[in-house]
Design an enzyme around this catalytic site. Sequence first.
Site, mmCIF file in Angstrom:
data_model
loop_
_atom_site.group_PDB
_atom_site.id
_atom_site.type_symbol
_atom_site.label_atom_id
_atom_site.label_comp_id
_atom_site.label_asym_id
_atom_site.label_seq_id
_atom_site.Cartn_x
_atom_site.Cartn_y
_atom_site.Cartn_z
ATOM 1 C CE1 TYR A 164 -3.687 2.462 0.283
ATOM 2 C CE2 TYR A 164 -2.333 3.481 1.970
ATOM 3 C CZ TYR A 164 -3.401 3.532 1.099
ATOM 4 O OH TYR A 164 -4.181 4.663 1.038
ATOM 5 C CG ASP A 245 5.768 3.814 1.048
ATOM 6 O OD1 ASP A 245 5.921 4.502 2.074
ATOM 7 O OD2 ASP A 245 4.669 3.682 0.476
ATOM 8 C CE LYS A 272 0.484 6.827 7.202
ATOM 9 N NZ LYS A 272 -0.969 6.802 7.068
HETATM 10 N N1 PMP Z 1 2.665 4.623 1.919
HETATM 11 C C1 PMP Z 1 2.376 3.915 3.009
HETATM 12 C C2 PMP Z 1 3.283 2.781 3.398
HETATM 13 C C3 PMP Z 1 1.280 4.242 3.799
HETATM 14 O O1 PMP Z 1 0.984 3.512 4.877
HETATM 15 C C4 PMP Z 1 0.472 5.336 3.414
HETATM 16 C C5 PMP Z 1 -0.739 5.762 4.213
HETATM 17 N N2 PMP Z 1 -1.292 4.855 5.074
HETATM 18 C C6 PMP Z 1 0.810 6.036 2.263
HETATM 19 C C7 PMP Z 1 1.922 5.665 1.550
HETATM 20 C C8 PMP Z 1 -0.023 7.183 1.790
HETATM 21 O O2 PMP Z 1 0.156 8.309 2.587
HETATM 22 P P1 PMP Z 1 -0.961 9.429 2.647
HETATM 23 O O3 PMP Z 1 -2.133 8.835 3.346
HETATM 24 O O4 PMP Z 1 -0.318 10.549 3.392
HETATM 25 O O5 PMP Z 1 -1.277 9.801 1.233
#
Ligand code: PMP
Length: 442
Positions: A164, A245, A272
């Site tokens: 994700y 990521d 985050k």
């Molecule tokens: N990458 C990962 C690993 C995430 O957990 C998330 C959000 N849960 C995102 C990207 C996306 O970030 P955002 O919600 O700030 O768009």
Amino acid sequence: MALAHSTNIDIAAALAEAEELYRARNPKSLAQHHAACAAMPGGNTRSAIHVDPFPLTMVRGNGARLWDLDGHEYVDFLSEFTAGIFGHSHPKIRHAIDAALDGGLNFGAHNATEAQFAAAICARFPSIELVRFTNSGTEANLMAVSAARAITGRPKILVFQGGYHGGVFYFRGHGSALNAPFEYLLGRYNDLEAVEALVRPYRAELAAILVEPMQGTTGCIPAERDFLAGLRASADDTGALLIFDEVMTSRLSPGGLQQVHGILPDLTTLGKYVGGGMSFGAFGGRADIMEHFDPRRPDAFQHAGTFNNNVLTMNAGLVGLTEIYTPERARALNAWGDRLRERLNAVVKRSRLAMQFTGLGSMLSVHMTDRPIRSQDDAEQGNAKLRDLFYFDLVGRGIWFAKRGMFALSIALDEQDGDKLVEAVEEFTQTHAPLFANAQSG
Ligand code: PMP
């Protein structure tokens, strides 16, 4: 078989009862949900926080506590899916935001804090030599992947089942019709051999490998070090860029999981908590890659964004990273998380139930199976109804976490809060032990 069948009927009945109790306890949240449906599809603007039969509405937070519309108090073990690492309204964050407000917002220009904040990020994360800000983790991944495609002149992106990376990079279950229209290769997480076989025919077409060093959303599934090392080697071998990521995992040590493993990606994406609890994303990495974004170059990549350097995020993020979540604090929080996860797993082990807590440091996830979990397929072996029952049970006991089973710790939590979670899990195992006997997966 007959026993398994009757057990699953019992689980359904227990779940129906738990949902009934949830409805009865939360009439105001239910009414709020109905009202919200008039203006938002399903009353929702953020899919991850929807809960069936209806979500609770929170009205206040302080430290490690949350209060909902019906007046119930919760210990916040979700910490805004890892973004809320400081707890609610940390005095230093508050002060940083106040100071920003005093100086005015929306300059339409550079501000004095952004370069300091960027320098703090570069100092902290080993692979990041230069960094740029975005407004979300999703956007950071879009920029990183797009840059990799532009730099390599290749079309394909290797991603992983259960991965994700934001609303347009959803590779859980059957994926999403809304994914950004790149050419994806979908590999199996923690299975290097299968990944190498998948990539082999497309070596010359691969622009990037995008991977979470621990899959967060799919259930805190750590990548094995050899797997990440293999991806590093594969990127070097094919000429693709390796993107970690670390939107969630950057909190797991002073310098993220790349530092823990000593494996450096070419690009890293962040989000985050790094923004101090404000809207935030960032991508950064090797100077020779990031220099493509240098606007002094005639061939510079375009990357605009009205709020990229917004003063609230810049001020809150700088204070958060340099004065609150310091390297010492990061080590302490994650050590506490490891101890807490071990305590929870000891409770589960004593109960002999098919249940476990996975994760690393300050991020953990419950799974209703005792088989090892190395991939999405393994996580899907867990009994989803038992997990739902666990959710309603713990929320009813004042523990706030994600329905899919995820917990993230904040620095506002203390030992007593940890004890409360351990006790709640112990009570759950004692109350529902009969349901686990012969429960089927799925
Ligand atoms: N990458 C990962 C690993 C995430 O957990 C998330 C959000 N849960 C995102 C990207 C996306 O970030 P955002 O919600 O700030 O768009």
